[in-house]
Design a protein around this motif. Structure first.
Motif, short mmCIF file in Angstrom:
data_model
loop_
_atom_site.label_atom_id
_atom_site.label_comp_id
_atom_site.label_asym_id
_atom_site.label_seq_id
_atom_site.Cartn_x
_atom_site.Cartn_y
_atom_site.Cartn_z
N ARG A 183 0.83 -1.21 0.00
CA ARG A 183 0.00 0.00 0.00
C ARG A 183 0.87 1.26 0.00
NH1 ARG A 183 -3.19 -1.52 3.72
NH2 ARG A 183 -2.30 -0.43 5.51
N ALA A 184 1.95 1.23 0.80
CA ALA A 184 2.87 2.38 0.86
C ALA A 184 3.57 2.61 -0.47
CB ALA A 184 3.90 2.17 1.98
N GLN A 185 3.89 1.50 -1.15
CA GLN A 185 4.55 1.62 -2.45
C GLN A 185 3.61 2.27 -3.47
OE1 GLN A 185 5.75 -2.11 -4.25
NE2 GLN A 185 7.42 -1.12 -5.34
N ALA A 186 2.31 1.87 -3.42
CA ALA A 186 1.31 2.45 -4.33
C ALA A 186 1.14 3.94 -4.03
CB ALA A 186 -0.02 1.71 -4.19
N GLN A 187 1.08 4.29 -2.73
CA GLN A 187 0.93 5.69 -2.34
C GLN A 187 2.16 6.50 -2.73
OE1 GLN A 187 0.11 5.32 1.85
NE2 GLN A 187 -2.12 5.28 1.55
N LEU A 188 3.33 5.89 -2.58
CA LEU A 188 4.57 6.56 -2.94
C LEU A 188 4.61 6.83 -4.44
CD1 LEU A 188 7.38 7.59 -2.11
CD2 LEU A 188 8.24 5.26 -2.49
N SER A 189 4.16 5.84 -5.20
CA SER A 189 4.14 6.01 -6.66
C SER A 189 3.18 7.14 -7.07
CB SER A 189 3.70 4.69 -7.31
OG SER A 189 3.60 4.84 -8.70
N LYS A 190 2.02 7.17 -6.38
CA LYS A 190 1.03 8.21 -6.65
C LYS A 190 1.57 9.59 -6.28
CE LYS A 190 -3.53 6.73 -6.14
NZ LYS A 190 -4.78 6.63 -5.35
N ALA A 191 2.21 9.66 -5.10
CA ALA A 191 2.76 10.93 -4.63
C ALA A 191 3.87 11.42 -5.55
CB ALA A 191 3.29 10.79 -3.20
N GLY A 192 4.66 10.48 -6.07
CA GLY A 192 5.73 10.84 -7.00
C GLY A 192 5.16 11.41 -8.29
N ALA A 193 4.10 10.76 -8.79
CA ALA A 193 3.46 11.23 -10.01
C ALA A 193 2.85 12.62 -9.80
CB ALA A 193 2.38 10.24 -10.44
N LYS A 194 2.23 12.82 -8.61
CA LYS A 194 1.62 14.11 -8.30
C LYS A 194 2.67 15.21 -8.21
CE LYS A 194 -1.76 16.86 -7.00
NZ LYS A 194 -2.78 17.30 -7.97
N TYR A 195 3.81 14.91 -7.60
CA TYR A 195 4.89 15.89 -7.47
C TYR A 195 5.43 16.27 -8.85
CZ TYR A 195 9.51 17.81 -6.57
OH TYR A 195 10.62 18.61 -6.57
N ARG A 196 5.63 15.26 -9.71
CA ARG A 196 6.13 15.54 -11.06
C ARG A 196 5.12 16.40 -11.85
NH1 ARG A 196 7.87 10.28 -10.25
NH2 ARG A 196 6.02 9.40 -11.29
N GLU A 197 3.83 16.11 -11.64
CA GLU A 197 2.78 16.87 -12.31
C GLU A 197 2.80 18.34 -11.86
OE1 GLU A 197 -2.10 17.19 -12.36
OE2 GLU A 197 -1.16 15.34 -11.62
N GLU A 198 2.90 18.55 -10.54
CA GLU A 198 2.90 19.92 -10.00
C GLU A 198 4.17 20.66 -10.42
OE1 GLU A 198 0.41 21.25 -8.86
OE2 GLU A 198 -0.86 19.59 -8.25
N GLU A 199 5.29 19.94 -10.51
CA GLU A 199 6.54 20.57 -10.95
C GLU A 199 6.45 21.00 -12.41
OE1 GLU A 199 9.93 21.40 -10.06
OE2 GLU A 199 8.74 21.75 -8.26
N GLU A 200 5.80 20.16 -13.22
CA GLU A 200 5.60 20.51 -14.64
C GLU A 200 4.73 21.76 -14.76
OE1 GLU A 200 4.01 17.16 -16.66
OE2 GLU A 200 5.81 15.91 -16.37
N LYS A 201 3.65 21.81 -13.95
CA LYS A 201 2.77 22.98 -13.94
C LYS A 201 3.54 24.22 -13.48
CE LYS A 201 -1.67 20.65 -13.17
NZ LYS A 201 -2.79 20.48 -12.22
N ARG A 202 4.38 24.05 -12.47
CA ARG A 202 5.17 25.17 -11.96
C ARG A 202 6.11 25.69 -13.06
NH1 ARG A 202 9.84 26.48 -10.80
NH2 ARG A 202 10.64 24.40 -11.24
N GLY A 203 6.69 24.75 -13.78
CA GLY A 203 7.59 25.12 -14.87
C GLY A 203 6.86 25.88 -15.96
N ARG A 204 5.65 25.41 -16.29
CA ARG A 204 4.86 26.10 -17.31
C ARG A 204 4.46 27.50 -16.83
NH1 ARG A 204 2.44 20.95 -18.07
NH2 ARG A 204 0.61 21.57 -16.83
N ALA A 205 4.07 27.59 -15.55
CA ALA A 205 3.69 28.90 -14.99
C ALA A 205 4.88 29.85 -14.99
CB ALA A 205 3.15 28.73 -13.56
N GLU A 206 6.07 29.32 -14.68
CA GLU A 206 7.28 30.13 -14.68
C GLU A 206 7.59 30.61 -16.08
OE1 GLU A 206 9.97 32.19 -12.75
OE2 GLU A 206 9.07 30.55 -11.59
N SER A 207 7.39 29.73 -17.06
CA SER A 207 7.63 30.08 -18.46
C SER A 207 6.66 31.17 -18.92
CB SER A 207 7.49 28.84 -19.34
OG SER A 207 7.63 29.17 -20.70
N GLU A 208 5.38 31.03 -18.54
CA GLU A 208 4.37 32.03 -18.89
C GLU A 208 4.69 33.37 -18.23
OE1 GLU A 208 0.61 30.41 -17.80
OE2 GLU A 208 0.66 28.84 -19.35
#
Length: 515
Positions: free
Chosen positions: A377-402
């Motif tokens: 269960r922790a591995q699944a949550q960790l995978s989800k949290a990692g995906a969420k972090y990468r998603e938010e970082e991508e959004k942050r990058g796009r916002a910074e670019s804009e």
């Protein structure tokens, strides 16, 4: 000038006595007494009894007459008081009334602050904009109360009996006899009576449908012809029909009295302000202004877009930081469970060789299974949290670019208007520092004023700054205060005729922000 007490000091002793008598006796309780046969209890009973009397002419007239008698008796009693006592008593009453209406005002107000509160409360009676300048409110309140008073006098004139008509006409005649020949000529020119007498003018006033000729009459002869006590008490009680607070209406009456008897100038003359232009120069300037504003429109839009991008970056940085923190927590939990599972795995042979008791073996396998479930269960949550972090970082990058794109666009647009903005800002800085010599200003304030306000709006700002500049205590004008580490920031407002609210932030005599 906003200080009403400068006006009070110019009033006669009798005028101050009358103000005290009005404030002490024109009350809801006095108005409601004896309006019915039952004993009045709480405020609801008083209000109901008074409201009931509105629908009956005789009880209401009785109330007005009786309260007028109370006012006159109080006025006579106050003849024993000297000037110092009278001014002290009036100020004490005004302070008490303000505390009832503005309970959050905890400190003892000075004259300017008390004037500011009185003016604001009086303005509420007539729906005057909250952020109109104090001097503007004085003018508006005085005009509105004067109109209400004229309406009351006109109504009473039309309802007068034979004896009242004779008495009023004689008072008009007495007033006419007392004025100068030039004033008589002006009155005759305004009213054009068939016969220049109190009786003929009284007839004109009773027959007119509006208060136009009545207004001319009081302008030239004064209000003394019409029993000022009765007229003012009637005006206050009439305002109560619209559920206005008596104290506020009495404030309005006092402002009107000060304005019309002391002849003090409260308003700021436009033609003394730096931004004022005579009609010819204004016409020439407006052509340049239109071109300048058109060029600025793109800059303002770019500034707004950049500010929006900045906010988006800040918001996205916070989201990314939250996602990172959650990922780190998930990683720590996973690592702890993995270490625990590896520890259990290292002891596996002991239990497979059946060297341990049966019950201990059962407990061991139960713990292994539970830890494995938690690890998965922790591995699944960790995978989800990692995906969420990468998603938010991508959004942050796009916002910074804009944001970077918006900044580059803003720089391009700014270059087109930069020189004229600077030139106009230097002009405002020069004239403001000379005209408002007691004030200091933040360096970036002038360009902001040039960009965000038209010449007409700058004139409104200057009017408010002039009122602040002439005051002894600028804090008296504050609608809000904010305590910083080493100083207190005050905030006041003004409003344009188009109801654009302008915020002015200052600390004593230092103007920090206008926006």
């Amino acid at each position: 000038m906003m200080n009403l007490f400068e006006g009070v000091r110019k009033m006669t002793d009798d005028e101050i006595r009358m103000q005290i008598a009005l404030f002490r006796n024109v009350t809801l309780l006095n108005a409601a007494k004896e309006t019915s046969g039952k004993v009045l209890g709480g405020l609801a009973d008083i209000a109901n009894a008074f409201a009931e009397s509105f629908s009956k002419r005789t009880p209401f007239d009785f109330q007005v007459t009786r309260v007028c008698d109370m006012v006159r008796k109080e006025y006579d009693r106050l003849k024993a008081n000297d000037r110092v006592q009278l001014e002290y008593e009036l100020k004490k009453i005004l302070t008490e009334k303000c505390r009832e209406l503005v309970p959050e005002e905890s400190e003892e107000p000075d004259e300017e602050r008390l004037s500011f509160l009185i003016i604001n409360e009086a303005a509420k009676v007539y729906g005057i904009h909250k952020y109109k300048t104090p001097s503007g409110k004085i003018e508006a309140v005085s005009t509105a109360y004067n109109n209400a008073l004229l309406s009351v006098i006109h109504t009473r004139l039309q309802k007068q009996g034979k004896e009242e008509v004779i008495h009023t006409d004689q008072k008009i005649q007495d007033a006419m006899n007392a004025v100068s020949l030039d004033t008589k000529r002006q009155l005759q020119s305004a009213l054009m009576p068939k016969e220049f007498s109190g009786r003929c003018i009284g007839r004109i006033l009773r027959l007119e449908r509006s208060t136009k000729y009545l207004s001319y009459t009081v302008t030239f002869l004064g209000y003394g012809c019409f029993d000022e006590v009765l007229s003012n008490v009637s005006a206050v009680f009439s305002a109560m029909r619209a559920f206005k607070r008596i104290s506020r209406v009495l404030f309005a009456q006092m402002i009107w009295k000060i304005k019309n008897t002391t002849h003090l100038t409260f308003t700021i003359a436009e033609n003394v302000l730096p931004a004022y232009l005579d009609p010819v120069r204004r016409q020439e300037f407006m052509i340049q202004e239109q071109e300048f504003r058109a060029a600025l429109a793109g800059r303002i839009e770019s500034e707004q877009q950049y500010a929006k991008c900045e906010q988006a970056v800040t918001k996205q940085e916070e989201k990314a930081a939250d996602a990172k923190q959650r990922l780190e927590l998930m990683q720590r939990d996973y690592d702890e469970l993995q270490m625990k599972f590896m520890g259990l795995e290292s002891r596996k042979d002991e239990y497979m060789n059946r060297t341990r008791p049966e019950n201990e073996t059962k407990d061991y396998y139960s713990e292994v299974n539970e830890t494995k479930r938690r690890l998965d269960r922790a591995q699944a949550q960790l995978s989800k949290a990692g995906a969420k972090y990468r998603e938010e970082e991508e959004k942050r990058g796009r916002a910074e670019s804009e944001k970077n794109t918006a900044m580059l666009n803003l720089e391009v647009v700014k270059r087109k208007t930069e020189e004229e903005v600077r030139e106009r800002a230097r002009e405002i800085e020069k004239v403001w520092k000379a005209f408002f010599f007691r004030f200091s200003f933040e360096e970036d304030l002038f360009e902001s004023v040039v960009i965000h306000f038209t010449r007409d709006e700058v004139l409104i700002i200057e009017e408010m700054l002039k009122e602040l500049h002439e005051s002894r205590n600028t804090g008296s004008f504050a609608y809000e205060t904010k305590q910083e580490e080493d100083h207190t920031e005050s905030v006041t407002y003004t409003v344009t005729p188009g109801e654009k609210v302008i915020r002015i932030v200052y600390e004593k005599t230092h103007i920090m922000q206008i926006g």
